[in-house]
Design a protein around this motif. Sequence first.
Motif, short mmCIF file in Angstrom:
data_model
loop_
_atom_site.label_atom_id
_atom_site.label_comp_id
_atom_site.label_asym_id
_atom_site.label_seq_id
_atom_site.Cartn_x
_atom_site.Cartn_y
_atom_site.Cartn_z
N GLY A 293 0.84 -1.19 0.00
CA GLY A 293 0.00 0.00 0.00
C GLY A 293 0.87 1.24 0.00
O GLY A 293 2.10 1.15 0.05
N CYS A 294 0.21 2.40 -0.03
CA CYS A 294 0.95 3.67 -0.08
C CYS A 294 1.54 4.02 1.28
O CYS A 294 2.49 4.79 1.39
CB CYS A 294 0.03 4.79 -0.57
SG CYS A 294 -1.21 5.28 0.65
N GLY A 295 0.91 3.48 2.36
CA GLY A 295 1.40 3.77 3.70
C GLY A 295 0.86 5.06 4.28
O GLY A 295 1.15 5.39 5.43
N GLU A 296 0.05 5.79 3.51
CA GLU A 296 -0.39 7.11 3.96
C GLU A 296 -1.90 7.25 4.07
O GLU A 296 -2.39 8.05 4.85
CB GLU A 296 0.14 8.17 2.98
CG GLU A 296 1.65 8.31 3.06
CD GLU A 296 2.23 9.19 1.97
OE1 GLU A 296 1.54 9.43 0.95
OE2 GLU A 296 3.37 9.64 2.14
N CYS A 297 -2.66 6.50 3.29
CA CYS A 297 -4.12 6.67 3.28
C CYS A 297 -4.73 6.02 4.52
O CYS A 297 -4.05 5.32 5.27
CB CYS A 297 -4.72 6.08 2.01
SG CYS A 297 -4.71 4.28 1.99
N CYS B 126 -4.40 2.13 4.63
CA CYS B 126 -3.05 1.67 5.00
C CYS B 126 -2.82 1.89 6.50
O CYS B 126 -2.26 1.04 7.18
CB CYS B 126 -2.00 2.42 4.18
SG CYS B 126 -1.86 1.78 2.50
N CYS C 74 -5.93 0.00 -0.04
CA CYS C 74 -5.20 1.26 -0.25
C CYS C 74 -5.92 2.15 -1.26
O CYS C 74 -6.31 1.70 -2.34
CB CYS C 74 -3.77 0.97 -0.71
SG CYS C 74 -2.86 2.49 -1.08
N GLU C 75 -6.08 3.41 -0.87
CA GLU C 75 -6.84 4.35 -1.71
C GLU C 75 -5.96 5.01 -2.77
O GLU C 75 -6.47 5.69 -3.65
CB GLU C 75 -7.49 5.41 -0.82
CG GLU C 75 -8.56 4.82 0.10
CD GLU C 75 -8.66 5.52 1.45
OE1 GLU C 75 -8.35 6.72 1.53
OE2 GLU C 75 -9.04 4.84 2.43
N GLN C 76 -4.65 4.85 -2.66
CA GLN C 76 -3.77 5.52 -3.63
C GLN C 76 -3.18 4.60 -4.69
O GLN C 76 -3.15 4.96 -5.86
CB GLN C 76 -2.63 6.22 -2.88
CG GLN C 76 -3.08 7.51 -2.21
CD GLN C 76 -1.89 8.31 -1.72
OE1 GLN C 76 -0.88 8.39 -2.41
NE2 GLN C 76 -2.01 8.88 -0.54
ZN ZN Z 1 -2.68 3.49 1.03
#
Ligand code: ZN
Length: 346
Positions: free
Chosen positions: A88-92, A95, A103-105
């Motif tokens: 995943g992006c780790g930020e959304c 995640c 993951c939304e990104q």
């Molecule tokens: Zn994410």
Amino acid sequence: MRAVVWHGASDVRVERVADAALFDDRSALVRVEASSICGSDLHLYHGLVPVIPGTILGHEGIGTVEEVGGAVRRVRPGQRVLVPAVVGCGECSSCRESYVVGCEQLVAKVFGVSPLLPGAQAEMVAVPAAEFNLRPIPAEVSDEDALLLTDIGPTGFYAARNADIRPGDSVVVVGCGPVGLCALQSAALFSPAQLIAVDRVRDRLEAARRFATHVLDASALDVAAAVREVTAGRGADAVIEAVGSTETMRLCFELVRIGGTISVVGVLIRDDFPFPMGTALLKDVTVRVGLVNVGHFLPRLFGLVRAGRLSLAPLVTHRFALEEAPQAYRLFDTRADGCLKVWLHP
Ligand code: ZN
Ligand code: NAD
Ligand code: ZN
């Protein structure tokens, strides 16, 4: 570089492809030291999941970091790392709430199922959001254990956790492939009284004997009747589905007791699956289904492996060079020669 490429059902080839390259300044490039084949790859191999021809396969890989993007600080070239199957992006918010599959990104979250995220059955693999996704392999964890922690070890643990097992429960694991065997081991950590393994391949039932109190050969007997007998007529408190077929999904509803839990990790991509509403209603049943969030479980699983409470390495039964991937796929698919996990080394 060389990679295993999907061309069609039962048609995977080892080819020269363009070298993997960084996606952006948050990504990293990993030189793959070993990858493996998962039951999920077999869904692609069987043509049951749509794949774009030319897709580089594989979502289980370990290796050494070769190169990192300009914004990457905590991951360094030369580090021995595990590449989780899902990223995943780790930020959304997904995640952060530890369901990276949502993951939304990132558009592609699973390696090796689309050209957007080329797989690990290759010499090199590019990993997005490297600081979030890549995990250094602790010194005491063997390469074999690390490879199986990229996907199936965490999947087995997730399956057991989702099954609501309490000490003294009766638990059935349907399917004793690598995932089912990991689920059996993990279920045992929750202290069930009966741990019943179901499959129809003799070698796999033999492998299950190490963890299970009962093994049932689905090709030879009435599994529902046998489970009723073992559970004094009640049915199982928890049933784990580790196959991914309509037949075994239905079986789980038959095996679970009133008020019990069904935990599904087998992949069945059929939105038209006829959910047995009548049985579920009358049984007050809880059903959990999901894809494993590998990274979330890794700290705990590294601990269990180091403490000797989880033994994954013995599941690696066969070793092949990457060039021999077509042969490895055939062997894993036919389940011949006691094959559980293959080790592919570039
Ligand atoms: Zn994410
Ligand atoms: P596998 O194909 O090696 O094992 C499946 C096992 O099910 C085999 O041993 C087979 O003999 C047994 N089986 C098939 N039909 C059966 C039946 N009718 N009755 C009893 N046993 C039967 O695959 P695997 O690598 O162990 O993976 C198992 C499943 O888990 C696959 O569907 C895979 O896609 C899925 N998976 C899910 C996740 C997740 O995150 N949810 C992660 C990894 C794998
Ligand atoms: Zn997998």
